[in-house]
Scaffold this motif. Structure first.
Motif, PDB file in Angstrom:
ATOM      1  N   ALA A  89       1.576  -1.231   7.708  1.00  0.00           N
ATOM      2  CA  ALA A  89       2.484  -0.333   7.001  1.00  0.00           C
ATOM      3  C   ALA A  89       3.145  -1.060   5.829  1.00  0.00           C
ATOM      4  O   ALA A  89       3.455  -2.243   5.913  1.00  0.00           O
ATOM      5  N   ALA A  90       3.351  -0.338   4.738  1.00  0.00           N
ATOM      6  CA  ALA A  90       4.005  -0.920   3.570  1.00  0.00           C
ATOM      7  C   ALA A  90       5.500  -1.073   3.792  1.00  0.00           C
ATOM      8  O   ALA A  90       6.112  -2.019   3.320  1.00  0.00           O
ATOM      9  N   VAL A 142       8.590  -0.414   6.953  1.00  0.00           N
ATOM     10  CA  VAL A 142       8.887  -0.102   8.347  1.00  0.00           C
ATOM     11  C   VAL A 142      10.376   0.220   8.422  1.00  0.00           C
ATOM     12  O   VAL A 142      11.212  -0.577   8.003  1.00  0.00           O
ATOM     13  N   LYS A 176       4.661  -3.141  14.134  1.00  0.00           N
ATOM     14  CA  LYS A 176       4.371  -2.035  13.210  1.00  0.00           C
ATOM     15  C   LYS A 176       4.028  -2.597  11.827  1.00  0.00           C
ATOM     16  O   LYS A 176       3.118  -2.117  11.159  1.00  0.00           O
ATOM     17  N   ALA A 177       4.753  -3.614  11.402  1.00  0.00           N
ATOM     18  CA  ALA A 177       4.483  -4.241  10.111  1.00  0.00           C
ATOM     19  C   ALA A 177       3.135  -4.948  10.127  1.00  0.00           C
ATOM     20  O   ALA A 177       2.388  -4.911   9.151  1.00  0.00           O
ATOM     21  N   ASN A 205       0.866  -1.179   0.000  1.00  0.00           N
ATOM     22  CA  ASN A 205       0.000   0.000   0.000  1.00  0.00           C
ATOM     23  C   ASN A 205       0.900   1.225   0.000  1.00  0.00           C
ATOM     24  O   ASN A 205       2.098   1.113  -0.247  1.00  0.00           O
ATOM     25  N   ARG A 206       0.354   2.382   0.283  1.00  0.00           N
ATOM     26  CA  ARG A 206       1.145   3.614   0.238  1.00  0.00           C
ATOM     27  C   ARG A 206       1.291   4.259   1.609  1.00  0.00           C
ATOM     28  O   ARG A 206       1.526   5.453   1.717  1.00  0.00           O
ATOM     29  N   MET A 207       1.176   3.446   2.642  1.00  0.00           N
ATOM     30  CA  MET A 207       1.333   3.941   4.013  1.00  0.00           C
ATOM     31  C   MET A 207       2.678   3.476   4.549  1.00  0.00           C
ATOM     32  O   MET A 207       2.898   2.284   4.738  1.00  0.00           O
ATOM     33  N   PHE A 208       3.567   4.433   4.764  1.00  0.00           N
ATOM     34  CA  PHE A 208       4.926   4.138   5.187  1.00  0.00           C
ATOM     35  C   PHE A 208       5.117   4.569   6.634  1.00  0.00           C
ATOM     36  O   PHE A 208       4.760   5.686   7.004  1.00  0.00           O
ATOM     37  N   ALA A 209       5.683   3.702   7.438  1.00  0.00           N
ATOM     38  CA  ALA A 209       5.962   4.032   8.835  1.00  0.00           C
ATOM     39  C   ALA A 209       7.207   4.913   8.885  1.00  0.00           C
ATOM     40  O   ALA A 209       8.232   4.601   8.275  1.00  0.00           O
ATOM     41  N   ALA A 243       5.636  -6.421   5.006  1.00  0.00           N
ATOM     42  CA  ALA A 243       6.143  -5.064   4.803  1.00  0.00           C
ATOM     43  C   ALA A 243       7.584  -5.114   4.308  1.00  0.00           C
ATOM     44  O   ALA A 243       8.258  -6.142   4.391  1.00  0.00           O
TER      45      ALA A 243
END
Length: 144
Positions: free
Chosen positions: A58-59, A61, A53-54, A24-28, A102
């Motif tokens: 999140a895409a 981490v 977190k992964a 996806n486009r959500m980066f930690a 991730a």
């Protein structure tokens, strides 16, 4: 109530950058772990934290601030010599993040002209040009 996944559907669509596919486009954001063991690598508790977190979706981490200068002891942290074979917890962290789907990322950190301010002894810090800092510390130009 607004459904964020409907309003921003592109956030949950996959993204490919080069040869890397992100789910996806959500980066930690990069996070430095306070849980390090004496030789400077992340502890098993830190590995579990980044794995969670992964698991959260999140895409990518990112483990933040892995020092590349083994002689830079700034802020009371131990050096992180990531190329040393005994640093097995970096591999564990990367495997744990990848196992959850991730992409593991390591943020490399070099303090540049601010390195070795307190513990460098007579060794100069590296910077873009030869110079002296106002407090007398020598900065040596990087050769490459």
């Amino acid at each position: 109530m607004v459904n964020a996944f409907e309003s921003f559907s592109h956030l949950i669509s996959p993204l490919k950058i080069g040869n890397v596919l992100f789910r996806n486009r959500m980066f930690a954001a990069p996070v430095n772990s306070a849980e390090i063991i004496p030789d400077g690598q992340p502890s098993l508790e830190a590995v579990a934290y980044f794995e969670r977190k992964a698991m959260g979706g999140a895409a990518a981490v990112t483990y933040g601030e892995a020092d590349v200068d083994p002689e830079d002891y700034r802020e009371g942290r131990y050096p992180r010599e990531i190329t040393r074979m005994s640093n097995y917890n970096y591999a564990r962290l990367a495997s744990a993040v990848k196992r959850q789907g991730a992409v593991p990322v390591l943020e490399l950190c070099f303090a540049g002209i601010h390195a070795r301010m307190y513990t460098g002894g007579d060794k100069p810090a590296w910077g873009p040009v030869d110079m002296d800092q106002p407090f007398g510390k020598r900065i040596a130009a990087m050769p490459e």
